[in-house]
Design a protein around this motif. Structure first.
Motif, PDB file in Angstrom:
ATOM      1  N   ASN A  99       1.001  -1.293   0.080  1.00  0.00           N
ATOM      2  CA  ASN A  99      -0.072  -0.069  -0.040  1.00  0.00           C
ATOM      3  C   ASN A  99       0.780   1.522  -0.191  1.00  0.00           C
ATOM      4  N   ALA A 100       1.825   0.546   0.622  1.00  0.00           N
ATOM      5  CA  ALA A 100       2.798   3.030   0.481  1.00  0.00           C
ATOM      6  C   ALA A 100       3.954   2.697  -0.436  1.00  0.00           C
ATOM      7  N   ALA A 101       3.869   1.762  -1.581  1.00  0.00           N
ATOM      8  CA  ALA A 101       4.666   1.476  -2.741  1.00  0.00           C
ATOM      9  C   ALA A 101       3.556   2.436  -3.566  1.00  0.00           C
ATOM     10  N   GLU A 102       2.607   1.937  -3.513  1.00  0.00           N
ATOM     11  CA  GLU A 102       1.071   2.256  -4.039  1.00  0.00           C
ATOM     12  C   GLU A 102       1.206   3.777  -3.986  1.00  0.00           C
ATOM     13  N   ALA A 103       0.950   4.883  -2.687  1.00  0.00           N
ATOM     14  CA  ALA A 103       1.161   5.647  -2.412  1.00  0.00           C
ATOM     15  C   ALA A 103       1.670   6.601  -2.856  1.00  0.00           C
ATOM     16  N   LEU A 104       3.016   5.877  -2.996  1.00  0.00           N
ATOM     17  CA  LEU A 104       4.440   6.643  -3.017  1.00  0.00           C
ATOM     18  C   LEU A 104       4.654   6.393  -4.697  1.00  0.00           C
ATOM     19  N   GLY A 105       4.430   5.784  -5.175  1.00  0.00           N
ATOM     20  CA  GLY A 105       4.938   5.290  -6.746  1.00  0.00           C
ATOM     21  C   GLY A 105       6.186   4.884  -6.719  1.00  0.00           C
ATOM     22  N   PHE A 106       6.188   3.723  -5.782  1.00  0.00           N
ATOM     23  CA  PHE A 106       7.544   3.204  -5.889  1.00  0.00           C
ATOM     24  C   PHE A 106       7.471   1.697  -6.262  1.00  0.00           C
ATOM     25  N   SER A 107       8.381   0.249  -6.005  1.00  0.00           N
ATOM     26  CA  SER A 107       7.924  -0.497  -5.945  1.00  0.00           C
ATOM     27  C   SER A 107       7.860  -0.974  -4.817  1.00  0.00           C
ATOM     28  N   PRO A 108       7.393  -1.806  -4.361  1.00  0.00           N
ATOM     29  CA  PRO A 108       7.396  -2.392  -2.575  1.00  0.00           C
ATOM     30  C   PRO A 108       9.521  -3.223  -2.332  1.00  0.00           C
TER      31      PRO A 108
END
Length: 308
Positions: free
Chosen positions: A31-40
Motif C-alpha cells: 500500500n505504501a509503495a502504491e501511495a509513493l509511486g515506488f515498487s514494494p
C-alpha cells in the motif's frame, strides 16, 4: 546486544523516514509503495537501510500487516516531528509566500471534502505550486495525530479538546423535505410531530443513530426519529429526500441551493443544529508557515458559502 552501525549505515535520509511513516499510515509495504509511486521492493529496501542506520528493528512484518516495535514507535514520533519541522524551516526561510513548499496531508468528510475542500485545495495549489497536498476523505472519526494528518476540515461541534481549532465559516443543519412529501403527509408544527413522519436517518461518524439534537432560541431539545430508510452516506440520504421519501436533517452547505430553488422546503424553521466548519490541527504544527497560510486561505475561500 545491538551492533554498532558502520560509517556507511549511519547516513540517515529524510526520505527514508517519509517512507517509514507511509508504511505505518498505509499498514503495509504494498500500500505504501502504491501511495509513493515506488515498487514494494524499493520500499522494503529503504526500511532495511533505515533500520541498519539506526541499528534497531522498527517493524514486525507479517503477510497481512505491519506493527511497530517499541523502537519503531519512538522513531515514528521523532520522524513526524523532524519532517514537519524541516518543511516548516524551509518555508520560513523563503522571502515570499509564493515559495512555500513541503507537504500537507489534509482530511475531511466525504460530502464536504468532495464538494468544497477539494475545489479549495485545487485553488490553493495554483497559488502555491511547490506545496504537495494530499486530501483523504472519510465517513468516520479520524485521529489526525496518530494517522499522520496535518489538518482536518471538520463540519460539526464535536471538537477534540487536545487539538487546536479555528472556525472557518458558520453553518447549521436544518430540517427539510420536498413539497410533494409535505402535501401528502402534512407539515410538522412541532418536534413531536416528527415521530409520525418518515425521517431519513444518517449514521455519520460518532453521532447517535436516530437521535436529532436541535436548538430553538438557544435551548437544545432531543427527539428520537425513525423511518424505513437510513444510510451512512449524506449524499444517499439527500437523494432519498429529493425523491420524496421523507424529512432530512442536513447542512445548509448541502441543501441551500435546493431550498432556494424550491426543490426542498424548510421544515420547522425555528429549529436547527450547529454545524460550523472548523480547521482542526495538532499543537505541534500550530506555528507552521505552510499550515498557517493554508488555514487563512480556507477561511477566505469558505466565506463565499455564507451559511450562517
Amino acid at each position: 546486544m545491538r551492533r554498532k552501525p558502520t560509517h556507511r549505515e549511519q547516513s540517515l535520509l529524510p526520505e527514508d523516514l517519509r517512507v517509514f511513516l507511509t508504511v505505518i499510515r498505509k499498514n503495509g509495504f504494498g500500500n505504501a509503495a502504491e501511495a509513493l509511486g515506488f515498487s514494494p521492493a524499493y520500499v522494503s529496501k529503504r526500511i532495511s537501510v533505515l533500520e541498519a542506520a539506526l541499528g534497531a528493528k522498527l517493524l514486525h512484518r507479517t503477510t497481512r500487516r505491519v506493527a511497530l516495535t517499541d523502537d519503531g514507535e519512538r522513531v515514528r514520533v521523532f520522524a513526524t516531528r523532524l519532517l514537519g519541522d524541516m518543511d516548516d524551516f524551509i518555508s520560513e526561510l523563503t522571502d515570499s509566500r509564493q515559495q512555500l513548499q513541503g507537504s500537507l496531508h489534509i482530511c475531511s468528510s466525504f460530502g464536504f471534502g468532495r464538494n468544497h475542500v477539494a475545489p479549495a485545495i485545487a485553488a490553493l495549489s495554483q497559488l502555491y505550486p511547490r506545496l504537495e497536498i494530499r486530501l483523504d476523505v472519510f465517513d468516520r472519526m479520524v485521529d489526525i495525530v496518530n494517522e499522520g494528518f496535518d489538518l482536518e476540515i471538520r463540519v460539526g461541534y464535536d471538537l477534540p479538546q487536545q487539538l487546536l481549532g479555528k472556525k472557518l465559516v458558520s453553518n447549521r443543519r436544518v430540517l427539510c423535505a420536498t413539497p410533494g412529501y409535505l402535501e401528502k403527509r402534512g407539515i410538522p408544527t412541532s418536534l413531536d410531530d416528527l415521530a409520525r413522519h418518515d425521517c431519513l436517518v444518517l449514521k455519520e461518524r460518532n453521532n447517535a443513530f436516530g437521535i436529532w439534537n436541535l436548538t430553538k432560541d438557544g435551548v437544545e431539545e432531543s427527539i428520537r426519529v425513525n423511518g424505513p430508510l437510513s444510510s451512512n452516506s449524506g449524499e444517499i440520504v439527500l437523494r432519498w429526500a429529493l425523491s420524496g421519501a421523507g424529512i432530512l436533517l442536513r447542512s445548509l452547505w448541502d441543501v441551500k441551493p435546493l431550498l432556494e430553488s424550491g426543490q426542498l422546503v424548510h421544515v420547522l424553521p425555528d429549529y436547527s443544529q450547529s454545524a460550523d466548519v472548523w480547521a482542526i490541527y495538532p499543537t505541534r504544527v500550530s506555528q507552521s508557515a505552510k499550515l498557517r497560510v493554508c488555514i487563512e486561505f480556507f477561511e477566505e475561500h469558505f466565506r463565499t458559502l455564507a451559511l450562517a
